[in-house]
Design a protein around this motif. Structure first.
Motif, mmCIF file in Angstrom:
data_model
loop_
_atom_site.group_PDB
_atom_site.id
_atom_site.type_symbol
_atom_site.label_atom_id
_atom_site.label_comp_id
_atom_site.label_asym_id
_atom_site.label_seq_id
_atom_site.Cartn_x
_atom_site.Cartn_y
_atom_site.Cartn_z
ATOM 1 N N UNK A 129 0.854 -1.468 0.162
ATOM 2 C CA UNK A 129 0.265 0.312 0.493
ATOM 3 C C UNK A 129 1.107 1.198 0.207
ATOM 4 N N UNK A 130 0.634 2.044 -1.054
ATOM 5 C CA UNK A 130 1.644 3.052 -0.911
ATOM 6 C C UNK A 130 0.674 4.397 -1.039
ATOM 7 N N UNK A 131 0.421 5.310 -2.251
ATOM 8 C CA UNK A 131 -0.496 6.455 -1.664
ATOM 9 C C UNK A 131 -0.164 7.290 -3.277
ATOM 10 N N UNK A 132 -1.177 7.629 -3.623
ATOM 11 C CA UNK A 132 -0.869 8.794 -4.535
ATOM 12 C C UNK A 132 -0.196 10.244 -4.157
ATOM 13 N N UNK A 133 0.072 9.976 -3.151
ATOM 14 C CA UNK A 133 1.413 11.307 -2.803
ATOM 15 C C UNK A 133 2.609 10.793 -3.433
ATOM 16 N N UNK A 134 2.578 8.674 -3.649
ATOM 17 C CA UNK A 134 3.875 8.911 -3.757
ATOM 18 C C UNK A 134 4.374 9.052 -4.810
ATOM 19 N N UNK A 135 3.447 9.821 -5.708
ATOM 20 C CA UNK A 135 3.480 9.831 -7.641
ATOM 21 C C UNK A 135 4.618 11.652 -7.929
ATOM 22 N N UNK A 136 4.606 11.795 -6.484
ATOM 23 C CA UNK A 136 4.707 13.253 -6.861
ATOM 24 C C UNK A 136 4.864 13.592 -5.301
ATOM 25 N N UNK A 137 6.005 14.943 -4.989
ATOM 26 C CA UNK A 137 6.668 15.699 -3.790
ATOM 27 C C UNK A 137 5.991 16.732 -3.767
ATOM 28 N N UNK A 138 5.126 16.259 -2.506
ATOM 29 C CA UNK A 138 3.706 17.230 -2.107
ATOM 30 C C UNK A 138 4.192 18.014 -1.223
ATOM 31 N N UNK A 139 4.414 19.688 -1.222
ATOM 32 C CA UNK A 139 4.803 20.161 -0.451
ATOM 33 C C UNK A 139 4.251 20.419 0.949
ATOM 34 N N UNK A 140 5.259 20.306 2.071
ATOM 35 C CA UNK A 140 4.526 20.326 3.117
ATOM 36 C C UNK A 140 5.299 18.249 3.477
ATOM 37 N N UNK A 141 4.589 17.169 3.013
ATOM 38 C CA UNK A 141 4.144 16.302 2.705
ATOM 39 C C UNK A 141 5.322 15.753 2.163
ATOM 40 N N UNK A 142 7.021 16.398 1.719
ATOM 41 C CA UNK A 142 7.882 15.542 0.897
ATOM 42 C C UNK A 142 8.599 14.297 1.140
ATOM 43 N N UNK A 143 8.508 14.003 2.734
ATOM 44 C CA UNK A 143 8.697 13.123 3.760
ATOM 45 C C UNK A 143 8.218 11.725 3.658
ATOM 46 N N UNK A 144 7.165 12.124 3.486
ATOM 47 C CA UNK A 144 5.891 10.927 3.211
ATOM 48 C C UNK A 144 6.042 10.321 1.827
ATOM 49 N N UNK A 145 5.470 11.489 0.666
ATOM 50 C CA UNK A 145 6.446 11.364 -0.298
ATOM 51 C C UNK A 145 7.102 10.487 -0.830
ATOM 52 N N UNK A 146 8.578 10.789 -0.268
ATOM 53 C CA UNK A 146 9.583 10.079 -0.087
ATOM 54 C C UNK A 146 9.405 8.852 0.388
ATOM 55 N N UNK A 147 8.302 8.273 1.154
ATOM 56 C CA UNK A 147 8.467 6.939 1.869
ATOM 57 C C UNK A 147 8.074 5.975 1.113
ATOM 58 N N UNK A 148 6.944 7.000 0.481
ATOM 59 C CA UNK A 148 6.348 5.716 -0.257
ATOM 60 C C UNK A 148 7.067 5.559 -1.630
#
Length: 269
Positions: A129-148
């Motif tokens: 289970x990843x996230x739609x956020x894993x496809x892009x670097x989102x401002x203030x969620x960069x670490x979450x995006x990177x981990x997924x």
């Protein structure tokens, strides 16, 4: 037909619980995991086992328990994860490492623990289970995006490494769903004296509002079932609101800076 045995990490609440309840209703033998078994003494939806994805001993014990009881393990769903928000510059690095330990290293520990049994069976399915956020670097969620995102890329590599063993691996990237992730997420403190203060506070409110307005996680469970029933799963799957999935198409076709501008406008940055 023999009931398939499913192991879901982070199964006591949120998306993991929704997946477990739905698969149980469809006749699967489901085991969920939690780090806090004592808090779920009256949990009856399916069997819960103690497991901490950061503790390889607890992982092996849980996997061994299931195999001893069922004689097999057909599906691993790597669902356990943590959220994290904040300006990367101001996020304590120990919190960054905790996020990576849970969202990236944890699934790898789980995969390593189940592969010997699945290889012996010559069959198995692993859904990360990843996230739609894993496809892009989102401002203030960069670490979450990177981990997924790291988990998604590792999946692409590992599914090729294990294919000759009869084992399939894929990712499922949910968008926003109504769960308790916001309450358990690490938030770097909003400091109004920080150069990021106003922008971060505004973005954090938007993030939380999106979660509270989000859809029913049973949609994720239904997607999981369709993947399990697929003979040759795709590399990646997504599930979420139309605009969230449409944003991924835009990222593919638009120049990077144009897409970045769309994100800046969306977050009013």
């Amino acid at each position: 037909m023999e009931r398939k045995v499913v192991l879901i990490t982070g199964g006591s609440s949120g998306i993991g619980k929704a997946i477990g309840m739905y698969l149980s209703s469809q006749g699967f033998s489901v085991y969920g995991t939690t780090r806090n078994l004592e808090k779920h003494a009256h949990f009856e939806s399916f069997e819960l086992l103690f497991l901490d994805v950061g503790n390889v001993i607890s992982i092996q014990e849980a996997v061994d328990t299931i195999i001893a009881k069922e004689g097999r393990l057909d599906v691993l769903i790597n669902n356990a994860g943590v959220g994290i928000t904040g300006p990367i510059e101001e996020t304590p690095h120990e919190e960054i490492l905790k996020c990576l330990d849970t969202n990236f290293h944890g699934p790898l520990h789980m995969i390593k623990a189940v592969l010997p049994q699945m290889r012996e069976q010559k069959s198995g399915l692993i859904i990360n289970i990843t996230s739609i956020a894993s496809y892009m670097g989102l401002p203030f969620r960069g670490i979450y995006s990177a981990s997924k995102g790291a988990l998604a890329l590792a999946t692409e590599a590992m599914r090729m490494e294990i294919k000759t063993f009869g084992i399939e691996m894929t990712t499922l990237g949910p968008g926003d769903f109504a769960t308790n992730i916001a309450s358990g997420r690490y938030h770097a403190p909003v400091n109004q004296n920080s150069p990021y203060g106003a922008a971060y506070a505004q973005t954090l409110k938007m993030i939380n509002d999106d979660v509270y307005r989000a859809g029913d996680p049973v949609s994720v469970a239904q997607k999981v079932l369709s993947i399990i029933k697929t003979d040759q799963p795709k590399v990646h799957y997504r599930v979420g609101a139309f605009m969230q999935k449409f944003s991924l198409l835009l990222k593919k076709i638009l120049p990077d800076k144009v897409y970045e501008k769309l994100l800046l406008n969306h977050y009013k940055l």
